[in-house]
Design an enzyme around this catalytic site. Sequence first.
Site, PDB file in Angstrom:
ATOM      1  N   HIS A  82      52.753  81.667  12.074  1.00 28.91           N
ATOM      2  CA  HIS A  82      53.619  80.625  11.661  1.00 28.91           C
ATOM      3  C   HIS A  82      52.952  79.862  10.771  1.00 28.91           C
ATOM      4  O   HIS A  82      51.968  79.072  11.356  1.00 28.91           O
ATOM      5  CB  HIS A  82      54.495  79.991  12.695  1.00 28.91           C
ATOM      6  CG  HIS A  82      55.787  78.952  12.161  1.00 28.91           C
ATOM      7  ND1 HIS A  82      56.880  79.400  11.529  1.00 28.91           N
ATOM      8  CD2 HIS A  82      55.332  77.714  12.310  1.00 28.91           C
ATOM      9  CE1 HIS A  82      57.190  78.561  11.171  1.00 28.91           C
ATOM     10  NE2 HIS A  82      56.659  77.036  11.730  1.00 28.91           N
ATOM     11  N   ASP A 161      68.993  73.721  17.912  1.00 34.27           N
ATOM     12  CA  ASP A 161      67.922  73.173  16.861  1.00 34.27           C
ATOM     13  C   ASP A 161      68.577  72.748  15.532  1.00 34.27           C
ATOM     14  O   ASP A 161      68.140  71.714  14.967  1.00 34.27           O
ATOM     15  CB  ASP A 161      66.755  74.074  16.708  1.00 34.27           C
ATOM     16  CG  ASP A 161      66.020  73.576  15.457  1.00 34.27           C
ATOM     17  OD1 ASP A 161      65.291  72.612  16.009  1.00 34.27           O
ATOM     18  OD2 ASP A 161      65.683  74.412  14.454  1.00 34.27           O
ATOM     19  N   ARG A 168      68.552  64.638  13.152  1.00 32.48           N
ATOM     20  CA  ARG A 168      67.173  64.003  13.306  1.00 32.48           C
ATOM     21  C   ARG A 168      66.847  63.503  11.761  1.00 32.48           C
ATOM     22  O   ARG A 168      66.373  62.275  11.346  1.00 32.48           O
ATOM     23  CB  ARG A 168      66.039  64.721  13.559  1.00 32.48           C
ATOM     24  CG  ARG A 168      66.003  64.890  15.031  1.00 32.48           C
ATOM     25  CD  ARG A 168      65.154  65.927  15.722  1.00 32.48           C
ATOM     26  NE  ARG A 168      63.710  65.919  15.084  1.00 32.48           N
ATOM     27  CZ  ARG A 168      62.794  67.072  14.821  1.00 32.48           C
ATOM     28  NH1 ARG A 168      63.440  68.238  15.018  1.00 32.48           N
ATOM     29  NH2 ARG A 168      61.797  66.924  14.384  1.00 32.48           N
ATOM     30  N   LYS A 187      62.225  78.167  17.921  1.00 30.85           N
ATOM     31  CA  LYS A 187      62.326  79.465  16.748  1.00 30.85           C
ATOM     32  C   LYS A 187      61.378  80.359  17.172  1.00 30.85           C
ATOM     33  O   LYS A 187      61.702  81.706  16.888  1.00 30.85           O
ATOM     34  CB  LYS A 187      62.424  78.793  15.392  1.00 30.85           C
ATOM     35  CG  LYS A 187      63.666  77.890  15.363  1.00 30.85           C
ATOM     36  CD  LYS A 187      63.459  77.275  14.037  1.00 30.85           C
ATOM     37  CE  LYS A 187      62.950  76.158  13.857  1.00 30.85           C
ATOM     38  NZ  LYS A 187      63.121  74.811  12.952  1.00 30.85           N
TER      39      LYS A 187
HETATM   40  N1  URA Z   1      60.172  72.001  10.893  1.00 27.81           N
HETATM   41  C1  URA Z   1      61.022  72.576  11.890  1.00 27.81           C
HETATM   42  O1  URA Z   1      61.473  73.435  12.151  1.00 27.81           O
HETATM   43  N2  URA Z   1      61.325  71.687  12.648  1.00 27.81           N
HETATM   44  C2  URA Z   1      60.899  70.287  12.542  1.00 27.81           C
HETATM   45  O2  URA Z   1      61.132  69.398  13.404  1.00 27.81           O
HETATM   46  C3  URA Z   1      59.900  69.922  11.613  1.00 27.81           C
HETATM   47  C4  URA Z   1      59.710  71.009  10.615  1.00 27.81           C
END
Ligand code: URA
Length: 435
Positions: A82, A161, A168, A187
């Site tokens: 990732h 998320d 956020r 994830k």
């Molecule tokens: N990428 C993500 O998936 N989440 C974050 O909080 C920041 C970058």
Amino acid sequence: MRIYDIIEKKRDRHPLSKEEINYFVQEYANGNIPDYQISALLMAIFINKMTDDETFYLTKAIIDSGETVDLSSIKGMKVDKHSTGGVGDSTTLILGPMIAACGVPFAKMSGRGLGHTGGTLDKLESIKGFNVNLSRSEFVDIVNKINISICSQTANITPADKKLYALRDVTATVDNVSLIASSIMSKKLAIQSDGIVLDVKVGSGAFMKNIQQAESLAREMVRIGNDYGRNTLAVVTNMDQPLGNAIGNALEVKEAVKTLKGEGPSDLEELCIVLGSKLLVLAKKVSNELEGKEMIRQTIENGSAYRKLLEMVRYQDGDISMIEDTKLLPTANYILEVKSTTTGYVRAMNAEKIGKCALSLGAGRETLDSKIDMSAGLVLNKKIDDFVEEGDTLVYIHTNDMVKGQEVYKRILDIYDIGDKNLRSQKLILEEIKY
Ligand code: URA
């Protein structure tokens, strides 16, 4: 349990329990807590931070909010990688075939790009017919047959998320290491691979602008992954300039093909070899990274990595003639050459601004439903530390829109900082972080 008490506890700097974290994540995902209360809680977390335990519970609660993807029907040790997102990062297109050619399954579920960072699925879709929408059984079958498949995430993973990240984004609470680490790792861990290599980017084109931030994010993610029972490690890599030379979907596929044939830019090749050797160690294919690097290099030299890409494209209904002859990939109507107006060394360039130039040519997505121009983008002819004479080409702009092209031309001249030689040269791999 009451959300009011949880907000108050975090506001007063007390760590939250596993039960409290599970409660707010679950109830928020189910629509039972309003945004304004979770906004207040996120701000309290942002200001007072989370302990390691809290961060781990948060990650687990986010994973438990949705489905997980069981890869156990794929034979062998499955590895995943990732990247936290950069400009011109086509490593997955190169690394996947390399690993698969070494006999290690590379079962990757990928996302689309938003903003100046491009997504792997978008790049693959510049190949005519390439199907990223595989069912779970098609995906598993392909990996079992040829060791590689890259497809989109169909499962409803980590719904909490999606809601938390969106909130956020509008409450100035993105930049907190615990929140970022739990968001990314939830994830990754929801897809059950055996080993994960994280490429944490740092620099002007990355999410993390300085090395301290990037290191602490990398450590946090490595800890979460291992505590969750997955072999996880990280490298912190330089994103002060785009990786490789191409930025844009078809342009990056073309560069990936060149790299698989051993004719690609050296930074892109180096990063793929380093990440690949770590994946081979995690998969227990080799006993150390030196052996891993050698094995990866051989896949370039003997053509097996290139043939793996062809095989994947064929199995996912893509037009392999576009890989065999990359001139058949989508091409832009115009190519503008940005000429340097001065002589000297390239001292710096802001990679994010370069990414945004590619975005405004249509190579990326401004919003979730923007349409991408597969042929648009940039090819850098000069990078940091290169010597440039007045009149030399700095960048090739690939565009279907002359007005946008001219506008990007001016922006690029401003982005390139040309002058005296840098005293310190650029390093690509900055840190390696193990558990
Ligand atoms: N990428 C993500 O998936 N989440 C974050 O909080 C920041 C970058």
